[in-house]
Design a protein around this motif. Structure first.
Motif, PDB file in Angstrom:
ATOM      1  N   PHE A  24       8.888   1.930  -0.244  1.00  0.00           N
ATOM      2  CA  PHE A  24       8.574   1.710  -1.642  1.00  0.00           C
ATOM      3  C   PHE A  24       7.480   0.593  -1.890  1.00  0.00           C
ATOM      4  CE2 PHE A  24      12.374   4.527  -2.783  1.00  0.00           C
ATOM      5  CZ  PHE A  24      11.640   5.388  -3.389  1.00  0.00           C
ATOM      6  N   ASP A  25       7.914  -0.713  -1.265  1.00  0.00           N
ATOM      7  CA  ASP A  25       7.197  -1.758  -1.315  1.00  0.00           C
ATOM      8  C   ASP A  25       5.805  -1.683  -0.833  1.00  0.00           C
ATOM      9  OD1 ASP A  25       7.517  -4.970  -2.114  1.00  0.00           O
ATOM     10  OD2 ASP A  25       6.176  -4.517  -0.261  1.00  0.00           O
ATOM     11  N   PHE A  26       5.665  -1.084   0.279  1.00  0.00           N
ATOM     12  CA  PHE A  26       4.397  -1.133   0.958  1.00  0.00           C
ATOM     13  C   PHE A  26       3.480  -0.043   0.120  1.00  0.00           C
ATOM     14  CE2 PHE A  26       5.972  -1.991   5.525  1.00  0.00           C
ATOM     15  CZ  PHE A  26       6.395  -3.361   5.249  1.00  0.00           C
ATOM     16  N   PHE A  27       4.086   1.175  -0.272  1.00  0.00           N
ATOM     17  CA  PHE A  27       3.390   1.962  -1.176  1.00  0.00           C
ATOM     18  C   PHE A  27       2.728   1.477  -2.366  1.00  0.00           C
ATOM     19  CE2 PHE A  27       4.106   4.823  -4.955  1.00  0.00           C
ATOM     20  CZ  PHE A  27       3.193   5.936  -4.832  1.00  0.00           C
ATOM     21  N   GLU A  28       3.788   0.611  -3.146  1.00  0.00           N
ATOM     22  CA  GLU A  28       3.241   0.015  -4.380  1.00  0.00           C
ATOM     23  C   GLU A  28       2.126  -1.251  -3.826  1.00  0.00           C
ATOM     24  OE1 GLU A  28       6.490  -1.351  -6.737  1.00  0.00           O
ATOM     25  OE2 GLU A  28       7.376   0.660  -6.804  1.00  0.00           O
ATOM     26  N   ARG A  29       1.880  -1.557  -2.739  1.00  0.00           N
ATOM     27  CA  ARG A  29       0.951  -2.581  -2.381  1.00  0.00           C
ATOM     28  C   ARG A  29      -0.444  -1.556  -2.099  1.00  0.00           C
ATOM     29  NH1 ARG A  29       2.816  -7.783  -0.663  1.00  0.00           N
ATOM     30  NH2 ARG A  29       5.215  -7.630  -0.863  1.00  0.00           N
ATOM     31  N   GLY A  30      -0.338  -0.487  -2.158  1.00  0.00           N
ATOM     32  CA  GLY A  30      -1.492   0.384  -1.981  1.00  0.00           C
ATOM     33  C   GLY A  30      -1.696   1.046  -0.514  1.00  0.00           C
ATOM     34  N   LEU A  31      -0.711   0.938   0.226  1.00  0.00           N
ATOM     35  CA  LEU A  31      -0.654   1.259   1.618  1.00  0.00           C
ATOM     36  C   LEU A  31      -0.370   2.856   1.934  1.00  0.00           C
ATOM     37  CD1 LEU A  31       1.047  -1.502   3.322  1.00  0.00           C
ATOM     38  CD2 LEU A  31      -1.415  -1.297   3.302  1.00  0.00           C
ATOM     39  N   LYS A  32      -0.702   3.593   2.802  1.00  0.00           N
ATOM     40  CA  LYS A  32      -0.379   4.846   3.097  1.00  0.00           C
ATOM     41  C   LYS A  32       0.708   4.830   4.227  1.00  0.00           C
ATOM     42  CE  LYS A  32      -5.135   6.371   2.487  1.00  0.00           C
ATOM     43  NZ  LYS A  32      -5.837   4.868   2.275  1.00  0.00           N
ATOM     44  N   ARG A 240      12.097  -8.013  -2.461  1.00  0.00           N
ATOM     45  CA  ARG A 240      10.576  -8.051  -2.433  1.00  0.00           C
ATOM     46  C   ARG A 240      10.221  -9.089  -1.574  1.00  0.00           C
ATOM     47  NH1 ARG A 240       7.427  -4.063  -4.847  1.00  0.00           N
ATOM     48  NH2 ARG A 240       7.901  -4.002  -7.066  1.00  0.00           N
ATOM     49  N   ALA A 241      11.044 -10.230  -1.572  1.00  0.00           N
ATOM     50  CA  ALA A 241      10.825 -11.462  -0.413  1.00  0.00           C
ATOM     51  C   ALA A 241      10.854 -10.859   0.904  1.00  0.00           C
ATOM     52  CB  ALA A 241      11.913 -12.574  -0.840  1.00  0.00           C
ATOM     53  N   LEU A 242      11.843 -10.060   1.117  1.00  0.00           N
ATOM     54  CA  LEU A 242      12.081  -9.567   2.406  1.00  0.00           C
ATOM     55  C   LEU A 242      10.796  -8.685   2.811  1.00  0.00           C
ATOM     56  CD1 LEU A 242      13.439  -8.847   5.123  1.00  0.00           C
ATOM     57  CD2 LEU A 242      14.543  -6.931   3.884  1.00  0.00           C
ATOM     58  N   ALA A 243      10.238  -7.862   2.047  1.00  0.00           N
ATOM     59  CA  ALA A 243       9.100  -7.159   2.141  1.00  0.00           C
ATOM     60  C   ALA A 243       8.016  -8.083   2.424  1.00  0.00           C
ATOM     61  CB  ALA A 243       8.796  -6.150   1.092  1.00  0.00           C
ATOM     62  N   ALA A 244       7.784  -9.009   1.871  1.00  0.00           N
ATOM     63  CA  ALA A 244       6.583  -9.854   1.811  1.00  0.00           C
ATOM     64  C   ALA A 244       6.825 -10.586   3.228  1.00  0.00           C
ATOM     65  CB  ALA A 244       6.671 -11.114   0.710  1.00  0.00           C
TER      66      ALA A 244
END
Length: 254
Positions: A24-32, A240-244
Motif C-alpha cells: 500500500f505504501d509503495f503504491f501511494e508513492r507512485g510505484l507499480k 510509514r517509518a518502516l516503509a521509508a
C-alpha cells in the motif's frame, strides 16, 4: 524491478501484515507493485483481493512467460496481486532446481512488463516455494515477534538466508523487524535487548507495536492509515517509518 521477500519459519509474527502495508505504501508513492502470495493461508490475497490480476501464484513455477495483462507503460501506479491457490501445495513436490529456475524466469517476465517492485509473501516453513523465492530475490526481511519460539525460528532463518546467499549472492538480508511489540511487557524488552546484542547489524530500528488497528485494517482490505480511529495514528507512524526505511535500503527511485 527489485524483488523483496518477507520470510520467517515461524508463523504469526506479522509477516503478511508487513508485506501488505509495504504494498500500500509503495503504491501511494507512485510505484507499480506486483504482490505474489506464496502462502497457502492466503492472508495477503484476502486483504488485497481488490487488486486481483487473474494470475495464480502456482503459475509462477510453470514454464513460459507470465503475462498479467496489465498495461504499465504509463505513469499510473498500481498493485497487481498474484494470488495464493491450492496448486501451491504441489510445488513442494518439485525439485528445487526446477522450481528455482522457473520462478526466476517468471520474476524476470514481470520485470519486463514494467513493474517497479515485486513483493513476495511466503509460508512459515522452509519449503521449495520459499527457497525458490529467496533464490530469485534481491532483498529479504524477517518480521519477528519478541517471544521465545519466534526467536528460535529466526536463528534458523538467519542460517537459511546465509546458505541461500551462497547460490544467490545478490540477495541482501535487510534485517529483522520487531513486530507486535508490547512496550509494557518486560519480557519483550529483554528479548529485544538479547537480539540487539546477538545481531547488532541485523535489527531494523523501526519496529511495529502490538496494535489492534492493524488487524482492523487488514480485515477491511485497507492500510492502517485509512482506519478512522485515534488508536491508528501510532500504528500509522510506525508502519510509514518502516516503509521509508525499506525504500531507502532497497534504493528505489520514486
Amino acid at each position: 524491478m527489485k524483488t523483496l521477500v518477507t520470510a520467517n519459519q515461524k508463523g504469526g509474527v506479522g509477516k503478511t501484515s508487513t508485506l501488505v502495508h509495504l504494498a500500500f505504501d509503495f503504491f501511494e508513492r507512485g510505484l507499480k507493485v506486483a504482490v505474489i502470495d506464496l502462502d497457502t493461508q492466503a492472508n495477503a490475497s484476502y486483504t488485497l483481493q481488490a487488486f486481483q490480476s487473474g494470475l495464480l501464484a502456482s503459475s509462477m513455477f510453470g514454464i513460459g512467460s507470465v503475462d498479467l495483462n496489465y498495461k504499465t507503460e504509463d505513469d499510473v501506479p498500481l498493485i497487481a496481486l498474484i494470488e495464493s491457490d491450492a496448486g501451491l501445495a504441489n510445488m513442494e513436490k518439485m525439485a528445487l532446481n526446477e522450481a528455482g529456475t522457473n520462478f526466476r524466469a517468471a520474476i524476470a517476465s514481470l520485470g519486463a512488463q514494467g513493474f517497479d517492485v515485486c513483493l513476495i509473501d511466503t509460508a512459515p516453513s522452509l519449503g521449495v516455494s520459499m527457497a525458490a523465492a529467496l533464490l530469485a530475490a534481491d532483498y529479504v526481511i524477517s518480521p519477528i515477534e519478541l517471544e521465545a519460539y519466534s526467536i528460535q525460528g529466526i536463528k534458523k532463518m538467519v542460517t537459511t538466508i546465509a546458505n541461500i546467499r551462497k547460490v544467490n549472492p545478490k540477495l541482501q538480508f535487510l534485517g529483522m523487524i520487531p513486530s507486535k511489540v508490547d512496550a509494557r511487557n518486560p519480557r519483550h524488552g529483554r528479548h529485544l535487548e538479547e537480539l540487539e546484542r546477538a545481531y547488532p547489524q541485523l535489527m531494523i530500528p523501526t519496529g511495529v507495536g502490538l496494535r489492534s488497528s492493524i488487524a482492523d485494517a487488514l480485515a477491511s482490505g485497507m492500510p492502517v492509515w485509512r482506519i478512522k480511529k485515534t488508536a491508528a495514528r501510532k500504528a500509522t507512524q510506525e508502519v510509514r517509518a518502516l516503509a521509508a526505511h525499506i525504500i531507502m535500503k532497497m534504493e528505489i527511485n520514486q
